[in-house]
Scaffold this motif. Structure first.
Motif, PDB file in Angstrom:
ATOM      1  N   CYS A  53       0.803  -1.219   0.000  1.00 56.83           N
ATOM      2  CA  CYS A  53       0.000   0.000   0.000  1.00 56.83           C
ATOM      3  C   CYS A  53       0.842   1.279   0.000  1.00 56.83           C
ATOM      4  O   CYS A  53       0.332   2.354   0.318  1.00 56.83           O
ATOM      5  CB  CYS A  53      -0.968  -0.004   1.186  1.00 56.83           C
ATOM      6  SG  CYS A  53      -2.335  -1.139   0.952  1.00 56.83           S
ATOM      7  N   GLN A  54       2.093   1.183  -0.402  1.00 57.49           N
ATOM      8  CA  GLN A  54       2.874   2.401  -0.597  1.00 57.49           C
ATOM      9  C   GLN A  54       2.269   3.205  -1.743  1.00 57.49           C
ATOM     10  O   GLN A  54       2.346   4.418  -1.769  1.00 57.49           O
ATOM     11  CB  GLN A  54       4.342   2.068  -0.859  1.00 57.49           C
ATOM     12  CG  GLN A  54       5.038   1.452   0.342  1.00 57.49           C
ATOM     13  CD  GLN A  54       4.937   2.318   1.587  1.00 57.49           C
ATOM     14  OE1 GLN A  54       5.450   3.436   1.602  1.00 57.49           O
ATOM     15  NE2 GLN A  54       4.269   1.826   2.609  1.00 57.49           N
ATOM     16  N   ALA A  55       1.660   2.507  -2.673  1.00 59.12           N
ATOM     17  CA  ALA A  55       0.810   3.114  -3.707  1.00 59.12           C
ATOM     18  C   ALA A  55      -0.597   2.596  -3.426  1.00 59.12           C
ATOM     19  O   ALA A  55      -0.755   1.481  -2.930  1.00 59.12           O
ATOM     20  CB  ALA A  55       1.267   2.685  -5.095  1.00 59.12           C
ATOM     21  N   PRO A  56      -1.629   3.396  -3.696  1.00 57.19           N
ATOM     22  CA  PRO A  56      -2.997   2.961  -3.377  1.00 57.19           C
ATOM     23  C   PRO A  56      -3.336   1.601  -3.990  1.00 57.19           C
ATOM     24  O   PRO A  56      -3.015   1.324  -5.140  1.00 57.19           O
ATOM     25  CB  PRO A  56      -3.867   4.067  -3.972  1.00 57.19           C
ATOM     26  CG  PRO A  56      -2.984   5.265  -3.974  1.00 57.19           C
ATOM     27  CD  PRO A  56      -1.606   4.743  -4.271  1.00 57.19           C
ATOM     28  N   LYS A  57      -3.962   0.764  -3.179  1.00 58.09           N
ATOM     29  CA  LYS A  57      -4.397  -0.565  -3.596  1.00 58.09           C
ATOM     30  C   LYS A  57      -5.798  -0.814  -3.066  1.00 58.09           C
ATOM     31  O   LYS A  57      -6.175  -0.326  -2.011  1.00 58.09           O
ATOM     32  CB  LYS A  57      -3.484  -1.650  -3.026  1.00 58.09           C
ATOM     33  CG  LYS A  57      -2.053  -1.618  -3.485  1.00 58.09           C
ATOM     34  CD  LYS A  57      -1.919  -2.237  -4.849  1.00 58.09           C
ATOM     35  CE  LYS A  57      -0.480  -2.350  -5.279  1.00 58.09           C
ATOM     36  NZ  LYS A  57       0.102  -1.106  -5.735  1.00 58.09           N
ATOM     37  N   ASP A  83      -5.542   0.898  13.662  1.00 55.42           N
ATOM     38  CA  ASP A  83      -4.282   1.219  14.334  1.00 55.42           C
ATOM     39  C   ASP A  83      -3.565   2.417  13.717  1.00 55.42           C
ATOM     40  O   ASP A  83      -2.493   2.800  14.178  1.00 55.42           O
ATOM     41  CB  ASP A  83      -3.355   0.005  14.328  1.00 55.42           C
ATOM     42  CG  ASP A  83      -3.892  -1.142  15.185  1.00 55.42           C
ATOM     43  OD1 ASP A  83      -4.740  -0.880  16.078  1.00 55.42           O
ATOM     44  OD2 ASP A  83      -3.475  -2.291  14.958  1.00 55.42           O
ATOM     45  N   GLY A  84      -4.131   2.987  12.644  1.00 52.79           N
ATOM     46  CA  GLY A  84      -3.563   4.179  12.028  1.00 52.79           C
ATOM     47  C   GLY A  84      -2.427   3.929  11.051  1.00 52.79           C
ATOM     48  O   GLY A  84      -1.724   4.856  10.661  1.00 52.79           O
ATOM     49  N   HIS A  85      -2.271   2.681  10.592  1.00 49.06           N
ATOM     50  CA  HIS A  85      -1.198   2.360   9.647  1.00 49.06           C
ATOM     51  C   HIS A  85      -1.637   2.484   8.190  1.00 49.06           C
ATOM     52  O   HIS A  85      -0.807   2.656   7.300  1.00 49.06           O
ATOM     53  CB  HIS A  85      -0.656   0.952   9.899  1.00 49.06           C
ATOM     54  CG  HIS A  85      -0.096   0.774  11.269  1.00 49.06           C
ATOM     55  ND1 HIS A  85       0.941   1.525  11.767  1.00 49.06           N
ATOM     56  CD2 HIS A  85      -0.452  -0.069  12.266  1.00 49.06           C
ATOM     57  CE1 HIS A  85       1.214   1.148  13.003  1.00 49.06           C
ATOM     58  NE2 HIS A  85       0.370   0.189  13.334  1.00 49.06           N
ATOM     59  N   LEU A  86      -2.936   2.362   7.956  1.00 52.80           N
ATOM     60  CA  LEU A  86      -3.496   2.517   6.607  1.00 52.80           C
ATOM     61  C   LEU A  86      -4.558   3.604   6.628  1.00 52.80           C
ATOM     62  O   LEU A  86      -5.280   3.753   7.612  1.00 52.80           O
ATOM     63  CB  LEU A  86      -4.146   1.222   6.111  1.00 52.80           C
ATOM     64  CG  LEU A  86      -3.260   0.049   5.736  1.00 52.80           C
ATOM     65  CD1 LEU A  86      -4.121  -1.106   5.244  1.00 52.80           C
ATOM     66  CD2 LEU A  86      -2.240   0.419   4.690  1.00 52.80           C
ATOM     67  N   LEU A  87      -4.643   4.303   5.526  1.00 57.27           N
ATOM     68  CA  LEU A  87      -5.680   5.321   5.348  1.00 57.27           C
ATOM     69  C   LEU A  87      -6.604   4.886   4.229  1.00 57.27           C
ATOM     70  O   LEU A  87      -6.163   4.312   3.236  1.00 57.27           O
ATOM     71  CB  LEU A  87      -5.047   6.675   5.007  1.00 57.27           C
ATOM     72  CG  LEU A  87      -4.087   7.241   6.059  1.00 57.27           C
ATOM     73  CD1 LEU A  87      -3.430   8.497   5.523  1.00 57.27           C
ATOM     74  CD2 LEU A  87      -4.815   7.512   7.357  1.00 57.27           C
ATOM     75  N   VAL A  88      -7.877   5.183   4.381  1.00 50.48           N
ATOM     76  CA  VAL A  88      -8.875   4.871   3.366  1.00 50.48           C
ATOM     77  C   VAL A  88      -9.037   6.087   2.484  1.00 50.48           C
ATOM     78  O   VAL A  88      -9.288   7.192   2.971  1.00 50.48           O
ATOM     79  CB  VAL A  88     -10.227   4.498   4.024  1.00 50.48           C
ATOM     80  CG1 VAL A  88     -11.296   4.261   2.971  1.00 50.48           C
ATOM     81  CG2 VAL A  88     -10.065   3.293   4.930  1.00 50.48           C
ATOM     82  N   ASP A  89      -8.851   5.892   1.181  1.00 53.07           N
ATOM     83  CA  ASP A  89      -9.093   6.973   0.221  1.00 53.07           C
ATOM     84  C   ASP A  89     -10.584   7.013  -0.054  1.00 53.07           C
ATOM     85  O   ASP A  89     -11.124   6.130  -0.709  1.00 53.07           O
ATOM     86  CB  ASP A  89      -8.329   6.738  -1.080  1.00 53.07           C
ATOM     87  CG  ASP A  89      -6.837   6.936  -0.930  1.00 53.07           C
ATOM     88  OD1 ASP A  89      -6.424   7.648   0.003  1.00 53.07           O
ATOM     89  OD2 ASP A  89      -6.092   6.378  -1.746  1.00 53.07           O
TER      90      ASP A  89
END
Length: 110
Positions: A53-57, A83-89
């Motif tokens: 997920c360094q690039a949106p997936k 946990d705040g490690h991923l963000l939802v676009d």
């Protein structure tokens, strides 16, 4: 050694949980990692999800890349979001069934 020896059961990956901590993550939900996520002490599949997920997936992309069931990936991703490690676009607009019908009708009219 047979092929089953390499298999990790889904309940092991999710800690036995069958439902995500956060509802509403759809198969097309786009996710990206926070800048600090790579430095977080994450384990196995969670680490791989953050790397991917360094690039949106999407959830579907992650499920395919991990070769894991969508339900399992949804649980792991929900944990990472909580946990705040991923963000939802978030999509700019919600596509409602009514909007989909209007689009379909207008395309048919062409």
């Amino acid at each position: 050694m047979n092929a089953d020896d390499d298999l990790v059961r889904p309940f092991v990956l999710t800690g036995g949980r069958t439902r995500p901590r956060q509802e509403g993550l759809r198969i097309e939900t786009q996710l990206h990692a926070t800048p600090a996520a790579l430095a977080a002490p994450l384990r196995f599949e969670s680490r791989r999800i953050v790397e991917l997920c360094q690039a949106p997936k999407s959830l579907a992309d992650l499920s395919a890349a991990l070769r894991a069931p969508l339900a399992v990936v949804r649980i792991l991703v929900a944990d990472l979001v909580a946990d705040g490690h991923l963000l939802v676009d978030e999509p700019l607009t919600d596509v409602t069934p009514a909007l989909m019908r209007r689009i379909r009708d207008r395309v048919r009219a062409l």
